[in-house]
Motif scaffolding. Sequence first.
Motif, PDB file in Angstrom:
ATOM      1  N   ARG A   1      41.202  33.659  46.034  1.00  0.00           N
ATOM      2  CA  ARG A   1      40.296  32.895  46.897  1.00  0.00           C
ATOM      3  C   ARG A   1      40.342  33.410  48.330  1.00  0.00           C
ATOM      4  NH1 ARG A   1      38.078  28.671  44.388  1.00  0.00           N
ATOM      5  NH2 ARG A   1      38.898  28.227  42.328  1.00  0.00           N
ATOM      6  N   ASP A   2      39.230  33.200  49.055  1.00  0.00           N
ATOM      7  CA  ASP A   2      39.178  33.606  50.452  1.00  0.00           C
ATOM      8  C   ASP A   2      39.826  32.542  51.340  1.00  0.00           C
ATOM      9  OD1 ASP A   2      37.292  31.560  50.897  1.00  0.00           O
ATOM     10  OD2 ASP A   2      35.595  32.922  50.989  1.00  0.00           O
ATOM     11  N   GLU A   3      39.758  32.726  52.637  1.00  0.00           N
ATOM     12  CA  GLU A   3      40.367  31.799  53.601  1.00  0.00           C
ATOM     13  C   GLU A   3      39.847  30.374  53.471  1.00  0.00           C
ATOM     14  OE1 GLU A   3      39.412  33.536  57.387  1.00  0.00           O
ATOM     15  OE2 GLU A   3      41.302  34.636  57.436  1.00  0.00           O
ATOM     16  N   SER A   4      38.599  30.232  53.020  1.00  0.00           N
ATOM     17  CA  SER A   4      37.982  28.907  52.882  1.00  0.00           C
ATOM     18  C   SER A   4      38.182  28.312  51.492  1.00  0.00           C
ATOM     19  CB  SER A   4      36.480  29.000  53.169  1.00  0.00           C
ATOM     20  OG  SER A   4      36.259  29.536  54.446  1.00  0.00           O
TER      21      SER A   4
ATOM     22  N   ALA B   1      39.542  48.793  41.504  1.00  0.00           N
ATOM     23  CA  ALA B   1      39.161  47.376  41.521  1.00  0.00           C
ATOM     24  C   ALA B   1      39.435  46.739  42.882  1.00  0.00           C
ATOM     25  CB  ALA B   1      39.929  46.626  40.438  1.00  0.00           C
ATOM     26  N   PHE B   2      38.490  45.914  43.303  1.00  0.00           N
ATOM     27  CA  PHE B   2      38.612  45.138  44.533  1.00  0.00           C
ATOM     28  C   PHE B   2      38.218  43.696  44.246  1.00  0.00           C
ATOM     29  CE2 PHE B   2      38.000  49.438  45.997  1.00  0.00           C
ATOM     30  CZ  PHE B   2      38.781  49.532  47.137  1.00  0.00           C
ATOM     31  N   TRP B   3      38.726  42.799  45.055  1.00  0.00           N
ATOM     32  CA  TRP B   3      38.267  41.409  45.094  1.00  0.00           C
ATOM     33  C   TRP B   3      37.562  41.251  46.429  1.00  0.00           C
ATOM     34  CZ3 TRP B   3      38.212  38.462  40.973  1.00  0.00           C
ATOM     35  CH2 TRP B   3      39.120  38.707  39.953  1.00  0.00           C
ATOM     36  N   VAL B   4      36.285  40.810  46.386  1.00  0.00           N
ATOM     37  CA  VAL B   4      35.493  40.762  47.618  1.00  0.00           C
ATOM     38  C   VAL B   4      34.972  39.371  47.925  1.00  0.00           C
ATOM     39  CG1 VAL B   4      34.801  43.179  47.499  1.00  0.00           C
ATOM     40  CG2 VAL B   4      33.362  41.459  46.406  1.00  0.00           C
ATOM     41  N   GLU B   5      34.912  39.102  49.217  1.00  0.00           N
ATOM     42  CA  GLU B   5      34.187  37.937  49.719  1.00  0.00           C
ATOM     43  C   GLU B   5      32.725  38.343  49.778  1.00  0.00           C
ATOM     44  OE1 GLU B   5      35.886  36.201  53.344  1.00  0.00           O
ATOM     45  OE2 GLU B   5      37.618  37.500  52.991  1.00  0.00           O
ATOM     46  N   ILE B   6      31.840  37.380  49.645  1.00  0.00           N
ATOM     47  CA  ILE B   6      30.408  37.657  49.673  1.00  0.00           C
ATOM     48  C   ILE B   6      29.804  37.105  50.957  1.00  0.00           C
ATOM     49  CG2 ILE B   6      28.193  37.261  48.516  1.00  0.00           C
ATOM     50  CD1 ILE B   6      30.201  39.034  46.928  1.00  0.00           C
TER      51      ILE B   6
ATOM     52  N   ASN C   1      37.071  29.720  48.672  1.00  0.00           N
ATOM     53  CA  ASN C   1      36.023  30.167  47.753  1.00  0.00           C
ATOM     54  C   ASN C   1      36.552  31.300  46.880  1.00  0.00           C
ATOM     55  OD1 ASN C   1      34.026  28.470  48.971  1.00  0.00           O
ATOM     56  ND2 ASN C   1      33.946  29.936  50.655  1.00  0.00           N
ATOM     57  N   PRO C   2      36.202  31.313  45.591  1.00  0.00           N
ATOM     58  CA  PRO C   2      36.684  32.400  44.731  1.00  0.00           C
ATOM     59  C   PRO C   2      36.090  33.742  45.157  1.00  0.00           C
ATOM     60  CG  PRO C   2      35.207  30.936  43.521  1.00  0.00           C
ATOM     61  CD  PRO C   2      35.378  30.351  44.883  1.00  0.00           C
ATOM     62  N   LEU C   3      36.921  34.768  45.105  1.00  0.00           N
ATOM     63  CA  LEU C   3      36.460  36.116  45.384  1.00  0.00           C
ATOM     64  C   LEU C   3      35.822  36.679  44.119  1.00  0.00           C
ATOM     65  CD1 LEU C   3      39.561  37.489  47.335  1.00  0.00           C
ATOM     66  CD2 LEU C   3      37.491  36.447  48.252  1.00  0.00           C
ATOM     67  N   GLU C   4      34.985  37.694  44.288  1.00  0.00           N
ATOM     68  CA  GLU C   4      34.313  38.314  43.155  1.00  0.00           C
ATOM     69  C   GLU C   4      34.867  39.709  42.908  1.00  0.00           C
ATOM     70  OE1 GLU C   4      30.046  38.157  43.470  1.00  0.00           O
ATOM     71  OE2 GLU C   4      30.062  36.013  43.932  1.00  0.00           O
ATOM     72  N   ALA C   5      34.915  40.092  41.644  1.00  0.00           N
ATOM     73  CA  ALA C   5      35.393  41.421  41.273  1.00  0.00           C
ATOM     74  C   ALA C   5      34.324  42.464  41.592  1.00  0.00           C
ATOM     75  CB  ALA C   5      35.733  41.455  39.788  1.00  0.00           C
ATOM     76  N   LEU C   6      34.770  43.609  42.085  1.00  0.00           N
ATOM     77  CA  LEU C   6      33.906  44.738  42.409  1.00  0.00           C
ATOM     78  C   LEU C   6      34.704  45.991  42.060  1.00  0.00           C
ATOM     79  CD1 LEU C   6      31.784  45.335  45.540  1.00  0.00           C
ATOM     80  CD2 LEU C   6      33.642  46.936  45.063  1.00  0.00           C
ATOM     81  N   THR C   7      34.033  47.015  41.558  1.00  0.00           N
ATOM     82  CA  THR C   7      34.693  48.258  41.185  1.00  0.00           C
ATOM     83  C   THR C   7      33.993  49.431  41.856  1.00  0.00           C
ATOM     84  OG1 THR C   7      35.254  47.333  39.022  1.00  0.00           O
ATOM     85  CG2 THR C   7      35.394  49.717  39.236  1.00  0.00           C
ATOM     86  N   VAL C   8      34.781  50.324  42.435  1.00  0.00           N
ATOM     87  CA  VAL C   8      34.254  51.570  42.993  1.00  0.00           C
ATOM     88  C   VAL C   8      34.675  52.675  42.029  1.00  0.00           C
ATOM     89  CG1 VAL C   8      34.229  53.151  44.951  1.00  0.00           C
ATOM     90  CG2 VAL C   8      34.459  50.685  45.350  1.00  0.00           C
ATOM     91  N   VAL C   9      33.683  53.411  41.524  1.00  0.00           N
ATOM     92  CA  VAL C   9      33.936  54.478  40.560  1.00  0.00           C
ATOM     93  C   VAL C   9      33.835  55.814  41.284  1.00  0.00           C
ATOM     94  CG1 VAL C   9      33.250  55.509  38.367  1.00  0.00           C
ATOM     95  CG2 VAL C   9      32.921  53.050  38.743  1.00  0.00           C
TER      96      VAL C   9
END
Length: 159
Positions: free
Chosen positions: A27-30, A47-52, A32-40
Motif C-alpha cells: 500500500r502507498d502512504e495513504s 517487477a515494480f509496485w506503483v502508485e497511480i 491505497n493498494p499499489l499496482e503491479a507493473l513489469t519492465v521487460v
Amino acid sequence: MHRRLLLTAALAMALSGAACAQSSAPRDESGNPLEALTVVTDSGEHAFWVEIADDEAERARGLMYREPLADDRGMLFQFPDMAERGFWMENTPSSLDIVYIDDQGRIVSIARHTTPFSRQTIPSYGAAKGVLEVRAGRTEEIGAEPGDVVRHPFFNNAD
C-alpha cells in the motif's frame, strides 16, 4: 434450495478471495493498494509496485516532498491522450529516473538521474501516454532502454 445455498457460498468465497488478493498488495502512504507493473528489458522482466497518478491533482503532486523510493517502487502517471510531455523536479528531494511511455507500453525515452528540486522541464522527446518515475539509477540497473516494454493494464498489455 440446496443449489441456491451452494451458489451463495461460492460467491462469498470468490469475493473473500478477491478481497484477500487485493489486501496482500503493498500500500502507498495513504493506504491505497499499489499496482503491479513489469519492465521487460534484454536482462529480463523486472517487477515494480506503483502508485497511480491518474487525475490532475495527483499528477501535479507526484512524488513531491517524498522520501527516496525503494528499488521495487514507483509512480505511474496516466494521461488520457498521447502527447509530448514535460516533467520537472520542483519540491522533489530525491533524484529519479523518468520513463516516458507510449500508448502501447513502449519506452519512448528515459531521463536518468534527474536533479532534485529543479524547475527545469525534462521533455519526453516524443509522444507519451504514461510516465513512470523510479529511483534514480534503477533504469540503468535493469538495462531499460527506449523501445523496451512496460507491462501494465493501463497499456492493455498486462498478462
